[in-house]
Design a protein around this motif. Structure first.
Motif, PDB file in Angstrom:
ATOM      1  N   LEU A 166      79.611  85.435 112.080  1.00  0.00           N
ATOM      2  CA  LEU A 166      79.950  86.756 111.557  1.00  0.00           C
ATOM      3  C   LEU A 166      78.716  87.469 111.017  1.00  0.00           C
ATOM      4  N   ILE A 167      77.882  86.768 110.263  1.00  0.00           N
ATOM      5  CA  ILE A 167      76.679  87.405 109.719  1.00  0.00           C
ATOM      6  C   ILE A 167      75.738  87.804 110.849  1.00  0.00           C
ATOM      7  N   GLY A 168      75.563  86.911 111.824  1.00  0.00           N
ATOM      8  CA  GLY A 168      74.708  87.237 112.958  1.00  0.00           C
ATOM      9  C   GLY A 168      75.203  88.457 113.702  1.00  0.00           C
ATOM     10  N   ARG A 169      76.506  88.537 113.941  1.00  0.00           N
ATOM     11  CA  ARG A 169      77.101  89.701 114.607  1.00  0.00           C
ATOM     12  C   ARG A 169      76.905  90.965 113.777  1.00  0.00           C
ATOM     13  N   LEU A 170      77.043  90.851 112.469  1.00  0.00           N
ATOM     14  CA  LEU A 170      76.880  91.999 111.582  1.00  0.00           C
ATOM     15  C   LEU A 170      75.463  92.567 111.700  1.00  0.00           C
ATOM     16  N   LEU A 171      74.470  91.691 111.675  1.00  0.00           N
ATOM     17  CA  LEU A 171      73.078  92.132 111.786  1.00  0.00           C
ATOM     18  C   LEU A 171      72.785  92.693 113.184  1.00  0.00           C
ATOM     19  N   TYR A 172      73.348  92.073 114.207  1.00  0.00           N
ATOM     20  CA  TYR A 172      73.105  92.512 115.580  1.00  0.00           C
ATOM     21  C   TYR A 172      73.716  93.885 115.835  1.00  0.00           C
ATOM     22  N   ASP A 173      74.960  94.067 115.419  1.00  0.00           N
ATOM     23  CA  ASP A 173      75.646  95.330 115.690  1.00  0.00           C
ATOM     24  C   ASP A 173      75.053  96.496 114.916  1.00  0.00           C
TER      25      ASP A 173
END
Length: 633
Positions: free
Chosen positions: A41-48
């Motif tokens: 979730l954190i990785g997706r948050l930073l990526y998006d």
């Protein structure tokens, strides 16, 4: 770590920095059970949000091919699971902190482990957070570790929860599944005191409802995760709270300057304001507020400053400068919630080092009142607190502490427990309140002291502590030593393990918990006898180093003499004067030291006796020689 805003060159660095200063900061953590998708979730948050550098993205794509678990897709968990062991095992071990910012707010996010054995790391991440994102796997629902993390978040003062129902894609974006999980969590959390609970259905892997709404959940009309994080109102927990300044360091660069360095924990202070020294109760005024960049007229919560006082009062590290009208508790007994981290259980009566923001004192768990079942919140009777357990305990400290209740001030109401022998952090605590008994018990001044009593007997008080396995010869050697001292006219008393269990300790068994209490009581009695000027001979197995250390620390100066009666267990079993080894080896005697319960040999005893082939009188003479060197009062 994160990319700089794309419009930075147009705005200029100064304008950009001013914008950042004016943004509010939200600290939050992700928590929940194993494999619920916290790191993803954190990785997706930073990526998006396009907060990853191009070289980071290239490395992430490369690592996903090597370590990833998302097939041909990017494994966003690898962005925060940076340890090699984490990547090899596909788990989160340590807390990973990431900073990022949007146009509306700055964020510090802590990705915490889901495994029970890393509960300490989750508690660390939660200790400074304003909000917790509790992830739940849609296929699994609310699990024991979900409840544990939510309960710990509540204990640590977090009042805002995002219930992230993750992997909603794997249940076909089913509204019924979402509703059941939300209902289960709300029922569980009804008494946890959360101010808000915001449920969000999402898929961290595919981005549903993470940084934008999802067409796959038309039945959900709430905010997506980033929108909620940007807008959730986070009140200043310490706003309007009384001034607290834990002193970290006394600054004396020269004879003309004496200041007290630290960080303002709550409230504010200005030049000319009156402050009180918490432990002494003496008051003075602030003469100057000094920083590396110059003097200030006023300092507020979070600022690191050095305070100069108008009067030369005694203030040292571990003390606090506080509001004169709203003072903290100053006590040596209190109740606290404890989260236990260590594989070795917490045992009442055992001594630990208790560390607060700036203070460090010896502390004893005087009572384990009850353990909390994290599933039902039931109060369970317990004699010991095991790893990952939560309990309500009473503590007694060697010297008074200045503190607030944790519910009033998270900074001045928390502590950690350190094992005295290994220096490991074994637990964390949140203080509930000072015990009233502490206000009713005071030291009575007595004019005749231990030195005067010993001088009347023409000797110096001493505690000779014999430790060794059952059958090692402790009592035999102690008896020979006492006869020798008695013949010289010395005033002695012998405390024998078996004899004491007929009276003072007849209510105790042989569990680890009872052994700890057995030695604690005997050590206190030995201290009183030494205070009377006697030479006290203590003959106890006393199998644990921590309790022998407690006994040593109770005495003054060089009174304590540890005697290790070192006899191989095979020889002890051969002697077996009471027939105990035979019973233990047949399984008829539980918790027998050396067979089914451990013995921790002394590492640096004052006297080390090897008994095989040696006469007890010779061994007694070795101890007598050490005593003689210390005997003159």
């Amino acid at each position: 770590m994160v990319a700089i805003a794309p419009d930075l060159p147009a705005k200029g660095i100064a304008d950009y920095l001013r914008e950042q200063e004016n943004k509010s900061l939200l600290r939050f953590l992700t928590c929940g059970s194993v494999d619920d998708g916290k790191s993803t979730l954190i990785g997706r948050l930073l990526y998006d949000t396009k907060l990853i550098f191009e070289d980071q993205l290239a490395a992430l794509e490369r690592d996903s091919r090597k370590h990833g678990t998302a097939g041909d897709d990017i494994d966003f968990a690898l962005l925060v699971d940076g340890l090699e062991a984490e990547r090899e095992q596909g788990i989160t071990i340590d807390v990973a902190y990431r900073f990022f910012a949007t146009d509306r707010r700055k964020f510090i996010v802590a990705d915490t482990p889901g495994h029970e054995e890393y509960t300490r790391n989750m508690a660390t991440g939660a200790s400074t957070a304003d909000l917790a994102v509790v992830l739940v796997d849609s296929r699994q629902g609310i699990l024991r570790q979900t409840r544990r993390h939510a309960y710990i978040a509540s204990l640590l003062g977090i009042r805002h929860i995002v219930l992230a129902v993750n992997k909603i894609d794997l249940v076909g974006y089913d509204l019924g599944v979402f509703d059941r999980i939300v209902e289960d969590f709300r029922s569980f959390a009804v008494d946890l005191g959360f101010a808000t609970i915001q449920p969000i259905p999402l898929s961290a892997r595919h981005g549903d409802n993470v940084t934008r709404g999802s067409e796959n959940t038309p039945w959900y009309g709430g905010p997506h995760l980033l929108e909620y994080l940007e807008t959730v109102p986070i009140e200043d927990a310490n706003l309007g709270k009384p001034f607290r300044f834990p002193v970290q360091y006394v600054s004396r660069p020269d004879l003309d300057f004496r200041g007290f360095a630290g960080q303002v924990a709550s409230g504010a202070i200005a030049v000319g304001d009156t402050v009180t020294v918490a432990k002494s109760g003496l008051s003075t005024r602030i003469k100057e507020i000094v920083t590396q960049d110059g003097s200030l007229d006023r300092a507020v919560e979070g600022q690191a400053v050095t305070l100069v006082l108008e009067d030369q009062l005694e203030v040292s590290r571990g003390n606090m400068l506080v509001s004169p009208t709203e003072r903290p508790h100053v006590a040596d007994q209190f109740q606290a919630h404890v989260i236990w981290f260590d594989a070795n259980p917490m045992i009442p009566g055992r001594s630990y080092i208790l560390r607060t923001e700036t203070d460090s004192v010896e502390a004893t768990v005087t009572a384990l009142k009850y353990e909390v079942d994290v599933n039902t919140f039931a109060h369970l009777a317990a004699k010991a607190l095991h790893m990952n357990g939560v309990a309500i305990c009473n503590f007694s400290t060697r010297s008074p502490l200045a503190f607030d209740s944790y519910s009033d001030n998270r900074i001045t109401g928390n502590f950690v427990l350190i094992d005295r022998m290994s220096n490991r952090t074994v637990g964390a605590g949140m203080i509930d309140f000072a015990l009233r008994r502490a206000e009713n018990v005071h030291w009575q001044a007595i004019e005749i002291d231990r030195k005067a009593r010993a001088a009347l007997k023409h000797q110096k008080a001493a505690v000779v502590w014999f430790t060794g396995l059952s059958g090692s010869g402790k009592s035999t050697v102690a008896n020979h030593l006492e006869k020798l001292l008695h013949a010289e006219g010395r005033h002695t008393y012998m405390l024998d393990g078996d004899n004491v269990r007929h009276g003072l300790n007849r209510d105790l068994g042989f569990t680890d918990e009872d052994r700890v209490e057995n030695i604690r009581r005997v050590a206190e009695v030995a201290k009183l006898m030494a205070d009377a000027g006697l030479i006290v001979l203590v003959s106890f197995i006393s199998p644990f180093r921590s309790e022998r250390r407690l006994a040593r620390d109770l005495m003054v100066d060089d009174e304590f003499i540890e005697v290790f009666v070192d006899t191989p267990i095979e020889e002890c079993a051969r002697r077996d004067p009471k027939g105990l080894y035979k019973k233990a080896m047949r399984g008829e005697l539980a918790n027998f030291t050396g067979i089914s319960s451990p013995y921790e040999a002394p590492e640096h005893p004052e006297v080390h006796l090897e008994t095989v082939g040696t006469d007890p009188d010779e061994l007694a003479m070795q101890i007598h020689a050490v005593l003689e060197s210390r005997m003159e009062p």
